[in-house]
Scaffold this active site. Structure first.
Site, PDB file in Angstrom:
ATOM      1  N   ASP A 191     -11.745   0.985   5.332  1.00 60.38           N
ATOM      2  CA  ASP A 191     -11.454   0.274   4.083  1.00 60.38           C
ATOM      3  C   ASP A 191     -12.129   1.057   2.956  1.00 60.38           C
ATOM      4  O   ASP A 191     -13.362   1.186   2.927  1.00 60.38           O
ATOM      5  CB  ASP A 191     -12.044  -1.140   4.206  1.00 60.38           C
ATOM      6  CG  ASP A 191     -11.906  -1.953   2.931  1.00 60.38           C
ATOM      7  OD1 ASP A 191     -11.497  -1.411   1.886  1.00 60.38           O
ATOM      8  OD2 ASP A 191     -12.234  -3.153   2.999  1.00 60.38           O
ATOM      9  N   ASN A 209      -0.454   1.094 -10.258  1.00 61.43           N
ATOM     10  CA  ASN A 209       0.885   1.173 -10.876  1.00 61.43           C
ATOM     11  C   ASN A 209       0.666   1.533 -12.343  1.00 61.43           C
ATOM     12  O   ASN A 209      -0.470   1.563 -12.826  1.00 61.43           O
ATOM     13  CB  ASN A 209       1.656  -0.141 -10.698  1.00 61.43           C
ATOM     14  CG  ASN A 209       0.928  -1.312 -11.287  1.00 61.43           C
ATOM     15  OD1 ASN A 209       0.669  -1.353 -12.491  1.00 61.43           O
ATOM     16  ND2 ASN A 209       0.549  -2.272 -10.456  1.00 61.43           N
ATOM     17  N   ASP A 254      -4.791  -1.460  -4.244  1.00 60.74           N
ATOM     18  CA  ASP A 254      -5.105  -1.830  -5.636  1.00 60.74           C
ATOM     19  C   ASP A 254      -5.733  -3.240  -5.682  1.00 60.74           C
ATOM     20  O   ASP A 254      -6.798  -3.451  -6.299  1.00 60.74           O
ATOM     21  CB  ASP A 254      -3.790  -1.776  -6.438  1.00 60.74           C
ATOM     22  CG  ASP A 254      -3.962  -1.821  -7.943  1.00 60.74           C
ATOM     23  OD1 ASP A 254      -5.107  -1.852  -8.417  1.00 60.74           O
ATOM     24  OD2 ASP A 254      -2.927  -1.825  -8.642  1.00 60.74           O
ATOM     25  N   SER A 297       1.066   6.074  -2.367  1.00 59.16           N
ATOM     26  CA  SER A 297       2.543   5.882  -2.344  1.00 59.16           C
ATOM     27  C   SER A 297       3.157   5.560  -0.986  1.00 59.16           C
ATOM     28  O   SER A 297       4.371   5.339  -0.923  1.00 59.16           O
ATOM     29  CB  SER A 297       3.296   7.092  -2.928  1.00 59.16           C
ATOM     30  OG  SER A 297       3.228   7.086  -4.339  1.00 59.16           O
ATOM     31  N   GLY A 320       2.602   2.994   1.029  1.00 57.41           N
ATOM     32  CA  GLY A 320       2.679   1.566   1.345  1.00 57.41           C
ATOM     33  C   GLY A 320       3.877   0.946   0.643  1.00 57.41           C
ATOM     34  O   GLY A 320       5.031   1.276   0.943  1.00 57.41           O
TER      35      GLY A 320
HETATM   36  N1  AR6 Z   1      -8.450   0.835   2.069  1.00 60.23           N
HETATM   37  C1  AR6 Z   1      -7.709   1.939   2.314  1.00 60.23           C
HETATM   38  N2  AR6 Z   1      -6.354   1.949   2.357  1.00 60.23           N
HETATM   39  C2  AR6 Z   1      -5.739   0.762   2.133  1.00 60.23           C
HETATM   40  C3  AR6 Z   1      -6.428  -0.438   1.860  1.00 60.23           C
HETATM   41  C4  AR6 Z   1      -7.845  -0.380   1.827  1.00 60.23           C
HETATM   42  N3  AR6 Z   1      -8.599  -1.456   1.570  1.00 60.23           N
HETATM   43  N4  AR6 Z   1      -5.496  -1.437   1.689  1.00 60.23           N
HETATM   44  C5  AR6 Z   1      -4.277  -0.874   1.867  1.00 60.23           C
HETATM   45  N5  AR6 Z   1      -4.413   0.447   2.139  1.00 60.23           N
HETATM   46  P1  AR6 Z   1      -0.261   0.594  -1.178  1.00 60.23           P
HETATM   47  P2  AR6 Z   1       1.398   2.383  -2.862  1.00 60.23           P
HETATM   48  C6  AR6 Z   1      -3.398   1.467   2.425  1.00 60.23           C
HETATM   49  O1  AR6 Z   1       0.901  -0.289  -0.909  1.00 60.23           O
HETATM   50  O2  AR6 Z   1       2.371   2.601  -1.762  1.00 60.23           O
HETATM   51  C7  AR6 Z   1       0.193  -2.007  -5.514  1.00 60.23           C
HETATM   52  O3  AR6 Z   1       0.765  -3.269  -5.757  1.00 60.23           O
HETATM   53  C8  AR6 Z   1      -2.017   1.031   2.861  1.00 60.23           C
HETATM   54  O4  AR6 Z   1      -2.031   0.635   4.234  1.00 60.23           O
HETATM   55  O5  AR6 Z   1      -1.577  -0.004  -1.487  1.00 60.23           O
HETATM   56  O6  AR6 Z   1       0.915   3.562  -3.657  1.00 60.23           O
HETATM   57  C9  AR6 Z   1       0.013  -1.196  -6.789  1.00 60.23           C
HETATM   58  O7  AR6 Z   1      -0.363  -2.020  -7.883  1.00 60.23           O
HETATM   59  C10 AR6 Z   1      -1.234   2.305   2.633  1.00 60.23           C
HETATM   60  O8  AR6 Z   1      -1.446   3.208   3.738  1.00 60.23           O
HETATM   61  O9  AR6 Z   1       0.036   1.632  -2.395  1.00 60.23           O
HETATM   62  C11 AR6 Z   1       1.373  -0.583  -6.978  1.00 60.23           C
HETATM   63  O10 AR6 Z   1       2.252  -1.496  -7.608  1.00 60.23           O
HETATM   64  C12 AR6 Z   1      -1.900   2.911   1.391  1.00 60.23           C
HETATM   65  O11 AR6 Z   1      -3.142   2.195   1.239  1.00 60.23           O
HETATM   66  C13 AR6 Z   1       1.838  -0.312  -5.555  1.00 60.23           C
HETATM   67  O12 AR6 Z   1       1.124  -1.247  -4.741  1.00 60.23           O
HETATM   68  C14 AR6 Z   1      -1.091   2.771   0.112  1.00 60.23           C
HETATM   69  O13 AR6 Z   1      -0.395   1.538   0.110  1.00 60.23           O
HETATM   70  C15 AR6 Z   1       1.468   1.068  -5.104  1.00 60.23           C
HETATM   71  O14 AR6 Z   1       2.049   1.325  -3.851  1.00 60.23           O
END
Ligand code: AR6
Length: 170
Positions: free
Chosen positions: A11, A25, A35, A118, A120
């Site tokens: 984490d 975002n 985020d 990006s 997720g």
């Molecule tokens: N620590 C590390 N990685 C994490 C954690 C954590 N605590 N929580 C999730 N991840 P995402 P995106 C991972 O969706 O695709 C938001 O709403 C997750 O499993 O967080 O860039 C923003 O405001 C995945 O592998 O980011 C934007 O609107 C990675 O982090 C949008 O999501 C990225 O997933 C950005 O989407």
């Protein structure tokens, strides 16, 4: 070796580093995924500072303090939303890593932790994203003055496996 990249599972909000990166975002006003986790862990002062920044274009990066996080800074970068790969998504993702590392260097950070930007909610294909992240970070570490250690903090085992493979192939 002085300058290095490590892939870990965990984490990112728990990382004791100079700067963690937020996969934000363009509003910089919070969201889900990593985020949401960063804003919850940092506390409400993080959103207060983010409100003063006026958003951020995709691929660019802006810094705030870390507030209740163990990290001193948060580097916020909006990654590209995957739209099939023909809208400049790979280059924009490369810019996210590059601009965060340049900002970390300006802030004289020694240690920086990235999430998998990006891959997720934004659905960038994981293998391609890992290749871009690893090559951009390794290139940067060849010439950085302050940044010595970069960690890719993968939330789940599948993500860590793909980044491990990308590093092994680099
Ligand atoms: N620590 C590390 N990685 C994490 C954690 C954590 N605590 N929580 C999730 N991840 P995402 P995106 C991972 O969706 O695709 C938001 O709403 C997750 O499993 O967080 O860039 C923003 O405001 C995945 O592998 O980011 C934007 O609107 C990675 O982090 C949008 O999501 C990225 O997933 C950005 O989407």
């Amino acid at each position: 070796m002085k300058h290095q990249l490590n892939i870990v599972q965990g984490d990112i909000t728990k990382e004791r580093v100079d700067a963690i990166v937020n996969a934000a975002n363009t509003s910089l006003l919070g969201g889900g995924g990593v985020d949401g986790a960063i804003h919850r862990a940092a506390g409400p002062q993080l959103l207060e500072e983010c409100r003063t920044l006026g958003g951020c274009p995709t691929g660019q990066a802006k810094a705030t303090k870390g507030y209740r996080l163990p990290a001193r800074y948060v580097l916020h970068t909006p990654g590209p939303i995957w739209r099939g790969g023909t809208k400049g998504e790979p280059e924009l993702l490369r810019q996210c890593y590059q601009n965060c590392l340049a900002l970390a260097e300006e802030l004289q950070c020694k240690t920086v932790a990235f999430p998998s930007i990006s891959t997720g909610i934004y659905h960038f294909p994981l293998e391609q994203a890992a290749g871009i992240a690893v090559s951009t970070i390794l290139d940067f570490l060849k010439t950085s003055q302050f940044v010595e250690q970069v960690k890719m903090v993968c939330f789940d085992g599948r993500t860590k496996g793909v980044y491990d493979a990308a590093l092994a192939e680099a």
